[in-house]
Scaffold this motif. Structure first.
Motif, PDB file in Angstrom:
ATOM      1  N   GLY A  16     -54.270  46.420  55.144  1.00 57.59           N
ATOM      2  CA  GLY A  16     -53.312  45.807  54.238  1.00 57.59           C
ATOM      3  C   GLY A  16     -52.054  45.360  54.927  1.00 57.59           C
ATOM      4  O   GLY A  16     -50.969  45.338  54.333  1.00 57.59           O
ATOM      5  N   ALA A  17     -52.180  44.969  56.205  1.00 58.39           N
ATOM      6  CA  ALA A  17     -51.001  44.628  56.999  1.00 58.39           C
ATOM      7  C   ALA A  17     -50.343  43.343  56.521  1.00 58.39           C
ATOM      8  O   ALA A  17     -49.120  43.192  56.613  1.00 58.39           O
ATOM      9  CB  ALA A  17     -51.387  44.501  58.472  1.00 58.39           C
ATOM     10  N   GLY A  18     -51.118  42.376  56.022  1.00 59.12           N
ATOM     11  CA  GLY A  18     -50.547  41.133  55.519  1.00 59.12           C
ATOM     12  C   GLY A  18     -49.798  40.345  56.573  1.00 59.12           C
ATOM     13  O   GLY A  18     -48.793  39.698  56.282  1.00 59.12           O
ATOM     14  N   LEU A  19     -50.281  40.356  57.801  1.00 60.87           N
ATOM     15  CA  LEU A  19     -49.613  39.677  58.906  1.00 60.87           C
ATOM     16  C   LEU A  19     -50.092  38.232  58.989  1.00 60.87           C
ATOM     17  O   LEU A  19     -51.288  37.965  59.065  1.00 60.87           O
ATOM     18  CB  LEU A  19     -49.920  40.406  60.212  1.00 60.87           C
ATOM     19  N   SER A  20     -49.152  37.293  58.979  1.00 56.68           N
ATOM     20  CA  SER A  20     -49.519  35.878  59.016  1.00 56.68           C
ATOM     21  C   SER A  20     -48.863  35.183  60.201  1.00 56.68           C
ATOM     22  O   SER A  20     -47.898  35.679  60.789  1.00 56.68           O
ATOM     23  CB  SER A  20     -49.135  35.182  57.708  1.00 56.68           C
ATOM     24  N   ASN A 114     -58.904  30.980  64.924  1.00 54.16           N
ATOM     25  CA  ASN A 114     -59.023  31.240  63.489  1.00 54.16           C
ATOM     26  C   ASN A 114     -57.646  31.345  62.848  1.00 54.16           C
ATOM     27  O   ASN A 114     -56.720  31.916  63.414  1.00 54.16           O
ATOM     28  CB  ASN A 114     -59.788  32.545  63.238  1.00 54.16           C
ATOM     29  N   ASP A 115     -57.512  30.788  61.645  1.00 58.14           N
ATOM     30  CA  ASP A 115     -56.262  30.833  60.878  1.00 58.14           C
ATOM     31  C   ASP A 115     -56.509  31.649  59.620  1.00 58.14           C
ATOM     32  O   ASP A 115     -57.299  31.258  58.755  1.00 58.14           O
ATOM     33  CB  ASP A 115     -55.819  29.407  60.521  1.00 58.14           C
ATOM     34  N   PHE A 116     -55.865  32.814  59.509  1.00 57.88           N
ATOM     35  CA  PHE A 116     -56.060  33.670  58.345  1.00 57.88           C
ATOM     36  C   PHE A 116     -54.935  34.700  58.273  1.00 57.88           C
ATOM     37  O   PHE A 116     -54.183  34.862  59.228  1.00 57.88           O
ATOM     38  CB  PHE A 116     -57.419  34.384  58.403  1.00 57.88           C
ATOM     39  N   VAL A 117     -54.820  35.373  57.154  1.00 59.78           N
ATOM     40  CA  VAL A 117     -53.893  36.490  57.019  1.00 59.78           C
ATOM     41  C   VAL A 117     -54.552  37.720  57.620  1.00 59.78           C
ATOM     42  O   VAL A 117     -55.660  38.099  57.234  1.00 59.78           O
ATOM     43  CB  VAL A 117     -53.522  36.742  55.547  1.00 59.78           C
ATOM     44  N   HIS A 118     -53.874  38.337  58.569  1.00 60.78           N
ATOM     45  CA  HIS A 118     -54.437  39.447  59.333  1.00 60.78           C
ATOM     46  C   HIS A 118     -54.187  40.748  58.564  1.00 60.78           C
ATOM     47  O   HIS A 118     -53.125  41.348  58.665  1.00 60.78           O
ATOM     48  CB  HIS A 118     -53.812  39.499  60.721  1.00 60.78           C
ATOM     49  N   ASP A 119     -55.172  41.176  57.786  1.00 57.33           N
ATOM     50  CA  ASP A 119     -55.005  42.350  56.927  1.00 57.33           C
ATOM     51  C   ASP A 119     -55.356  43.662  57.617  1.00 57.33           C
ATOM     52  O   ASP A 119     -54.825  44.711  57.269  1.00 57.33           O
ATOM     53  CB  ASP A 119     -55.864  42.204  55.665  1.00 57.33           C
ATOM     54  N   ASN A 145     -42.417  38.958  63.689  1.00 61.70           N
ATOM     55  CA  ASN A 145     -42.792  37.876  62.758  1.00 61.70           C
ATOM     56  C   ASN A 145     -42.445  36.508  63.341  1.00 61.70           C
ATOM     57  O   ASN A 145     -41.968  35.613  62.639  1.00 61.70           O
ATOM     58  CB  ASN A 145     -42.078  38.068  61.411  1.00 61.70           C
ATOM     59  N   SER A 146     -42.667  36.345  64.613  1.00 61.95           N
ATOM     60  CA  SER A 146     -42.388  35.076  65.304  1.00 61.95           C
ATOM     61  C   SER A 146     -43.178  35.076  66.608  1.00 61.95           C
ATOM     62  O   SER A 146     -43.640  36.122  67.067  1.00 61.95           O
ATOM     63  CB  SER A 146     -40.891  34.929  65.602  1.00 61.95           C
ATOM     64  N   ALA A 147     -43.317  33.902  67.186  1.00 59.13           N
ATOM     65  CA  ALA A 147     -43.956  33.778  68.495  1.00 59.13           C
ATOM     66  C   ALA A 147     -42.872  33.880  69.557  1.00 59.13           C
ATOM     67  O   ALA A 147     -42.065  32.962  69.724  1.00 59.13           O
ATOM     68  CB  ALA A 147     -44.702  32.458  68.603  1.00 59.13           C
ATOM     69  N   SER A 185     -40.148  47.312  57.448  1.00 63.70           N
ATOM     70  CA  SER A 185     -40.535  46.050  56.812  1.00 63.70           C
ATOM     71  C   SER A 185     -41.461  46.250  55.617  1.00 63.70           C
ATOM     72  O   SER A 185     -41.805  45.284  54.936  1.00 63.70           O
ATOM     73  CB  SER A 185     -41.250  45.165  57.835  1.00 63.70           C
ATOM     74  N   GLY A 186     -41.878  47.489  55.374  1.00 63.06           N
ATOM     75  CA  GLY A 186     -42.805  47.761  54.284  1.00 63.06           C
ATOM     76  C   GLY A 186     -44.257  47.642  54.680  1.00 63.06           C
ATOM     77  O   GLY A 186     -45.152  47.785  53.844  1.00 63.06           O
ATOM     78  N   SER A 187     -44.519  47.359  55.947  1.00 59.37           N
ATOM     79  CA  SER A 187     -45.897  47.289  56.424  1.00 59.37           C
ATOM     80  C   SER A 187     -46.540  48.672  56.357  1.00 59.37           C
ATOM     81  O   SER A 187     -45.869  49.686  56.574  1.00 59.37           O
ATOM     82  CB  SER A 187     -45.930  46.785  57.870  1.00 59.37           C
TER      83      SER A 187
END
Length: 215
Positions: A16-20, A114-119, A145-147, A185-187
């Protein structure tokens, strides 16, 4: 100190990481045992498990990447040697994914990843289940949250603590008990399939004081 995965069930992961995209993940890693087969250094999947981005070592300890059409190999790792490993994804175009080894770009495939939300994020395994586990030691896991730029990744390779803000995750992973995410961050917190052992830390400072300037 650092954590050490001594069995096929003592890695760390979060669900449930929700990392995009964009993001950067970085940590120190040492291969402790040559398992003579493909093993994951880190793996990212979506909630359905149908898409993934994988950084792994093969039977010869050669580092590789698979993610959609972005497939490439990099350097050969050495058992018992600490390295700083980082992966940044700046966007969804070819060339936007880079894997760094000790501050140097080691893998930068020409194909589109691949482009997806990394859960689901796993360090040292295929995911929340015990599969393709690397016998490795890990310390100082940080996700931004940045490159990050290469200069920033070089700075991060010299210390365990984060070098910048904008954190998604920060866990020192200094022992097998404290897997706390201190980013605020709530992760979700890291979890361990079984409790890892504690081992010696990489040869870097918690915070690189040489970069501090006093007036």
């Amino acid at each position: 100190m650092a954590i050490k995965t001594t069995t096929d069930v003592s890695f760390v992961f979060k669900e449930g990481a929700g990392l995009s995209i964009p993001f950067t993940i970085a940590f120190f890693v040492r291969i402790d045992t040559d398992m003579d087969s493909d093993r994951y250094l880190m793996r990212f999947t979506n909630s359905a498990g149908s898409l993934s981005t994988n950084v792994f070592i093969d039977a010869g300890l050669v580092m590789g990447l698979t993610s959609g059409l972005a497939n490439a190999t990099g350097s050969t790792l050495v058992v018992g040697v600490w390295n700083h490993l980082a992966m940044s994804i700046a966007g969804v175009s070819a060339g936007d994914l880079k894997v760094y080894l000790n501050g140097v770009v080691d893998i930068n495939p020409a194909g589109v990843h691949n482009d997806f939300v990394h859960d689901v994020i796993a360090i040292g395994a295929s995911g929340a289940g015990a599969g393709n586990v690397s016998r490795q030691s890990v310390c100082g896991a940080v996700i931004y949250n940045s490159a990050l730029s290469q200069e920033q990744i070089v700075r991060q390779s010299k210390q365990i603590a984060p070098i910048a803000g904008g954190l998604h995750t920060y866990s020192p992973l200094l022992n097998g008990v404290d897997l706390t995410d201190y980013a605020g961050s709530g992760s979700p917190q890291w979890q361990a399939y079984t409790v890892p052992q504690t081992t010696d830390n990489p040869p870097v400072a918690f915070r690189d004081m040489k970069r501090r300037v006093f007036f």
